[in-house]
Design a protein around this motif. Structure first.
Motif, PDB file in Angstrom:
ATOM      1  N   ASN A 196      55.593 -83.875  24.151  1.00 57.06           N
ATOM      2  CA  ASN A 196      56.353 -82.678  24.496  1.00 57.06           C
ATOM      3  C   ASN A 196      57.823 -83.022  24.734  1.00 57.06           C
ATOM      4  N   GLU A 197      58.077 -84.095  25.433  1.00 57.56           N
ATOM      5  CA  GLU A 197      59.451 -84.501  25.748  1.00 57.56           C
ATOM      6  C   GLU A 197      60.220 -84.826  24.474  1.00 57.56           C
ATOM      7  N   ILE A 198      59.550 -85.476  23.535  1.00 57.62           N
ATOM      8  CA  ILE A 198      60.200 -85.863  22.277  1.00 57.62           C
ATOM      9  C   ILE A 198      60.485 -84.641  21.403  1.00 57.62           C
ATOM     10  N   THR A 199      59.562 -83.682  21.368  1.00 58.76           N
ATOM     11  CA  THR A 199      59.671 -82.565  20.424  1.00 58.76           C
ATOM     12  C   THR A 199      60.320 -81.309  20.975  1.00 58.76           C
ATOM     13  N   LYS A 200      60.510 -81.164  22.284  1.00 53.23           N
ATOM     14  CA  LYS A 200      60.976 -79.889  22.840  1.00 53.23           C
ATOM     15  C   LYS A 200      62.357 -79.488  22.330  1.00 53.23           C
ATOM     16  N   ASP A 201      63.276 -80.446  22.192  1.00 54.21           N
ATOM     17  CA  ASP A 201      64.608 -80.120  21.697  1.00 54.21           C
ATOM     18  C   ASP A 201      64.562 -79.687  20.234  1.00 54.21           C
ATOM     19  N   LYS A 202      63.735 -80.376  19.456  1.00 53.06           N
ATOM     20  CA  LYS A 202      63.597 -80.039  18.039  1.00 53.06           C
ATOM     21  C   LYS A 202      62.978 -78.648  17.878  1.00 53.06           C
ATOM     22  N   ILE A 203      61.988 -78.335  18.691  1.00 54.46           N
ATOM     23  CA  ILE A 203      61.354 -77.012  18.629  1.00 54.46           C
ATOM     24  C   ILE A 203      62.354 -75.929  18.999  1.00 54.46           C
ATOM     25  N   ALA A 204      63.144 -76.170  20.044  1.00 53.80           N
ATOM     26  CA  ALA A 204      64.162 -75.198  20.458  1.00 53.80           C
ATOM     27  C   ALA A 204      65.195 -75.001  19.357  1.00 53.80           C
ATOM     28  N   GLU A 205      65.576 -76.091  18.696  1.00 53.49           N
ATOM     29  CA  GLU A 205      66.540 -76.013  17.595  1.00 53.49           C
ATOM     30  C   GLU A 205      65.971 -75.208  16.433  1.00 53.49           C
ATOM     31  N   GLN A 206      64.693 -75.435  16.106  1.00 52.75           N
ATOM     32  CA  GLN A 206      64.042 -74.696  15.018  1.00 52.75           C
ATOM     33  C   GLN A 206      63.972 -73.203  15.334  1.00 52.75           C
ATOM     34  N   ARG A 207      63.661 -72.871  16.598  1.00 52.30           N
ATOM     35  CA  ARG A 207      63.610 -71.459  16.997  1.00 52.30           C
ATOM     36  C   ARG A 207      64.982 -70.805  16.873  1.00 52.30           C
ATOM     37  N   MET A 208      66.028 -71.547  17.281  1.00 52.36           N
ATOM     38  CA  MET A 208      67.385 -71.012  17.194  1.00 52.36           C
ATOM     39  C   MET A 208      67.780 -70.777  15.734  1.00 52.36           C
ATOM     40  N   MET A 209      67.419 -71.724  14.859  1.00 49.49           N
ATOM     41  CA  MET A 209      67.729 -71.573  13.435  1.00 49.49           C
ATOM     42  C   MET A 209      66.978 -70.386  12.835  1.00 49.49           C
ATOM     43  N   ALA A 210      65.722 -70.215  13.212  1.00 56.40           N
ATOM     44  CA  ALA A 210      64.923 -69.087  12.715  1.00 56.40           C
ATOM     45  C   ALA A 210      65.511 -67.769  13.201  1.00 56.40           C
ATOM     46  N   ASN A 211      65.988 -67.741  14.444  1.00 54.92           N
ATOM     47  CA  ASN A 211      66.610 -66.547  15.008  1.00 54.92           C
ATOM     48  C   ASN A 211      67.896 -66.198  14.245  1.00 54.92           C
ATOM     49  N   GLU A 212      68.716 -67.213  13.960  1.00 54.35           N
ATOM     50  CA  GLU A 212      69.961 -66.987  13.205  1.00 54.35           C
ATOM     51  C   GLU A 212      69.664 -66.476  11.803  1.00 54.35           C
ATOM     52  N   LEU A 213      68.670 -67.071  11.152  1.00 50.78           N
ATOM     53  CA  LEU A 213      68.296 -66.650   9.805  1.00 50.78           C
ATOM     54  C   LEU A 213      67.818 -65.204   9.809  1.00 50.78           C
ATOM     55  N   ALA A 214      66.988 -64.838  10.776  1.00 49.34           N
ATOM     56  CA  ALA A 214      66.483 -63.465  10.856  1.00 49.34           C
ATOM     57  C   ALA A 214      67.636 -62.482  11.040  1.00 49.34           C
ATOM     58  N   LYS A 215      68.615 -62.823  11.872  1.00 48.98           N
ATOM     59  CA  LYS A 215      69.770 -61.932  12.094  1.00 48.98           C
ATOM     60  C   LYS A 215      70.535 -61.721  10.792  1.00 48.98           C
ATOM     61  N   LYS A 216      70.756 -62.802  10.052  1.00 54.56           N
ATOM     62  CA  LYS A 216      71.494 -62.687   8.785  1.00 54.56           C
ATOM     63  C   LYS A 216      70.704 -61.895   7.738  1.00 54.56           C
ATOM     64  N   GLU A 217      69.385 -62.038   7.768  1.00 57.58           N
ATOM     65  CA  GLU A 217      68.564 -61.310   6.799  1.00 57.58           C
ATOM     66  C   GLU A 217      68.535 -59.812   7.081  1.00 57.58           C
TER      67      GLU A 217
END
Length: 197
Positions: free
Chosen positions: A26-47
Motif C-alpha cells: 500500500n505504501e509503495i502504490t498509494k502515490d501511483k494510484i492517486a496519480e492515476q486517479r488524477m489523470m483519469a479525472n483530467e481526461l474525463a474533464k477534457k472529454e
C-alpha cells in the motif's frame, strides 16, 4: 495442548507477515494510484468539455453551496479555452445506482448544452449496469439542452430523453440524476454570475 499453541503461533506469524506485506505494498502504490486517479479525472474533464484547454476548481464557498443544494454534486470546475475565456463548467456527481455510488462527470458549455458525460468508478453489474460506461450509452447525453431535465425512456427516446440500458433502468436513472443535478447547478451558477472570465 502443545500442538494447538504451536499452530496458533504459526498462524500469528503468517498473519503478521501478510499484514506487513499489505502495508508495504500500500505504501509503495498509494502515490501511483492517486496519480492515476488524477489523470483519469483530467481526461474525463477534457472529454466532456472538449473546448476547454484548462480547468480551475470553482470557488470553495460556491462548491460548498453546490454540494449542499444540488446533491449528489461533489466537484465542479470552470473550463477555459486557450485564450483564457470561460467555455463551460464540468461537474462530478455520485448518485446512487444499483451497486452503490456511481461517478458521473458532466460537461455543460455556456450556451446551455450538455457537451458530454462520462462514467468513472462504479460497482454496477457486468453486462447490465456496467454498460453505462459504454459510449453507446453515455454518448446520448451530449447535445441535450439544459432548458429542461433529461428524461429516461424504457422504449424509444425522443426530445430530451435518453434510452435506458435494457435490464438496468436503476443505473440509467442514477446517471440521469447526476446529469440533472449538474443542470440545476449550472443554472444556479449562471443566474448568480458565478462564472467570470
Amino acid at each position: 495442548m502443545k500442538e494447538i499453541f504451536k499452530t496458533g503461533v504459526v498462524l500469528l506469524i503468517i498473519c503478521f507477515v501478510a499484514a506487513l506485506s499489505l502495508a508495504f505494498t500500500n505504501e509503495i502504490t498509494k502515490d501511483k494510484i492517486a496519480e492515476q486517479r488524477m489523470m483519469a479525472n483530467e481526461l474525463a474533464k477534457k472529454e466532456v468539455l472538449p473546448a476547454a484547454a484548462t480547468f480551475q476548481d470553482v470557488d470553495e464557498d460556491l462548491l460548498l453551496e453546490l454540494i449542499e443544494s444540488y446533491s449528489p454534486i461533489i466537484e465542479a470546475y470552470i473550463g477555459y479555452n486557450d485564450s483564457n475565456e470561460v467555455v463551460g463548467i464540468v461537474f462530478k456527481s455520485t448518485p446512487t445506482a444499483f451497486g452503490g455510488a456511481i461517478e458521473v462527470v458532466t460537461g455543460i458549455e455556456l450556451s446551455g448544452e450538455v457537451t458530454g458525460l462520462r462514467i468513472g468508478s462504479h460497482q454496477e453489474t457486468p453486462g447490465l449496469g456496467a454498460k453505462a460506461a459504454d459510449a453507446d450509452f453515455y454518448a446520448q447525453y451530449a447535445g441535450k439542452s439544459t432548458e429542461s431535465y433529461i428524461g429516461v425512456s424504457k422504449t424509444a427516446a425522443s426530445g430530451n430523453d435518453i434510452q435506458a440500458i435494457t435490464g438496468a433502468t436503476i443505473t440509467s436513472d442514477a446517471v440521469t440524476v447526476g446529469a440533472n443535478a449538474s443542470i440545476d447547478a449550472f443554472k444556479m451558477i449562471m443566474e448568480t454570475g458565478g462564472v467570470g472570465n
